[in-house]
Design a protein around this motif. Structure first.
Motif, mmCIF file in Angstrom:
data_model
loop_
_atom_site.group_PDB
_atom_site.id
_atom_site.type_symbol
_atom_site.label_atom_id
_atom_site.label_comp_id
_atom_site.label_asym_id
_atom_site.label_seq_id
_atom_site.Cartn_x
_atom_site.Cartn_y
_atom_site.Cartn_z
ATOM 1 N N UNK A 187 -17.318 -15.784 -17.276
ATOM 2 C CA UNK A 187 -17.320 -15.149 -15.954
ATOM 3 C C UNK A 187 -18.579 -14.452 -15.890
ATOM 4 N N UNK A 188 -19.161 -13.604 -16.599
ATOM 5 C CA UNK A 188 -20.425 -12.840 -16.423
ATOM 6 C C UNK A 188 -21.344 -13.643 -16.363
ATOM 7 N N UNK A 241 -21.375 -10.820 -3.864
ATOM 8 C CA UNK A 241 -19.967 -10.979 -4.027
ATOM 9 C C UNK A 241 -19.956 -12.206 -5.194
ATOM 10 N N UNK A 242 -20.921 -12.414 -5.996
ATOM 11 C CA UNK A 242 -20.785 -13.403 -7.009
ATOM 12 C C UNK A 242 -19.575 -13.075 -8.112
ATOM 13 N N UNK A 243 -19.609 -11.803 -8.481
ATOM 14 C CA UNK A 243 -18.478 -11.622 -9.448
ATOM 15 C C UNK A 243 -17.132 -12.024 -8.929
ATOM 16 N N UNK A 244 -17.045 -11.579 -7.514
ATOM 17 C CA UNK A 244 -15.768 -11.578 -6.988
ATOM 18 C C UNK A 244 -15.191 -13.203 -6.879
ATOM 19 N N UNK A 245 -16.382 -13.884 -6.505
ATOM 20 C CA UNK A 245 -16.196 -15.300 -6.159
ATOM 21 C C UNK A 245 -15.967 -16.055 -7.367
ATOM 22 N N UNK A 246 -16.501 -15.834 -8.738
ATOM 23 C CA UNK A 246 -16.134 -16.255 -9.925
ATOM 24 C C UNK A 246 -14.838 -16.045 -10.356
ATOM 25 N N UNK A 247 -14.507 -14.621 -10.308
ATOM 26 C CA UNK A 247 -13.032 -14.275 -10.573
ATOM 27 C C UNK A 247 -11.944 -15.163 -9.780
ATOM 28 N N UNK A 248 -12.133 -15.357 -8.444
ATOM 29 C CA UNK A 248 -11.275 -16.231 -7.358
ATOM 30 C C UNK A 248 -11.155 -17.434 -7.976
ATOM 31 N N UNK A 269 -11.752 -18.530 -11.098
ATOM 32 C CA UNK A 269 -11.499 -18.552 -12.424
ATOM 33 C C UNK A 269 -9.638 -18.460 -12.407
ATOM 34 N N UNK A 270 -9.217 -17.584 -11.147
ATOM 35 C CA UNK A 270 -7.724 -17.147 -11.131
ATOM 36 C C UNK A 270 -7.055 -18.147 -10.292
#
Length: 149
Positions: free
Chosen positions: A12-13, A87-94, A96-97
């Motif tokens: 994710x990072x 919002x890269x981290x937000x998008x990746x986490x969405x 991934x979830x």
């Protein structure tokens, strides 16, 4: 313990970092500029597919603009993207979830512009009536705290 020498958080990072690379100076002319030349300018499309908004017939492409106009487009695009929240981290986490963004959003406006904006992301299998109830319920709860107009 897995047999991988990295964790899901490591993935994710790195995905977040890769998305963030698009924000670096010079990317617009190297990456975006080259990629977008063949893209149809949406307002010039003769007809759009109702559900996706994708052009059904050819229109004018960004690459058909003159060099001066295309250069101005890249400058304006860079300003929009550089001013955008990362919002890269937000998008990746969405992703991934297993969540997907809803088209609906809530925005509270003031005379000076938006005060806040809420975006929603849900599982793809969430029923439409539940999605609607989620957005409407949050809107009603927030509205309780605003003075009557």
């Amino acid at each position: 313990m897995t047999d991988r020498p990295y964790t899901d958080d490591d993935l994710r990072a790195e995905a977040t970092r890769q998305l963030g690379l698009r924000r670096q100076p010079g990317f617009f002319s190297r990456g975006i500029g080259n990629e977008m030349k063949e893209q149809i300018i949406p307002s010039t499309a003769v007809d759009l597919e109702p559900e996706t908004g994708e052009p059904l017939e050819m229109g004018r492409t960004w690459g058909q603009l003159g060099d001066g106009d295309f250069g101005r487009v890249l400058h304006e695009l860079a300003a929009l993207m550089n001013g955008a929240a990362d919002v890269s981290e937000w998008a990746v986490n969405l992703g991934a979830d297993g969540l997907e963004p809803l088209g609906e959003q809530l925005t509270a406006h003031t005379q000076g512009g938006p005060w806040f904006r809420l975006h929603f992301a849900v599982r793809p299998d969430m029923p439409d009536d539940m999605r609607r109830s989620l957005v409407e319920g949050v809107a009603l709860e927030i509205a309780k705290h605003f003075p009557s107009a």
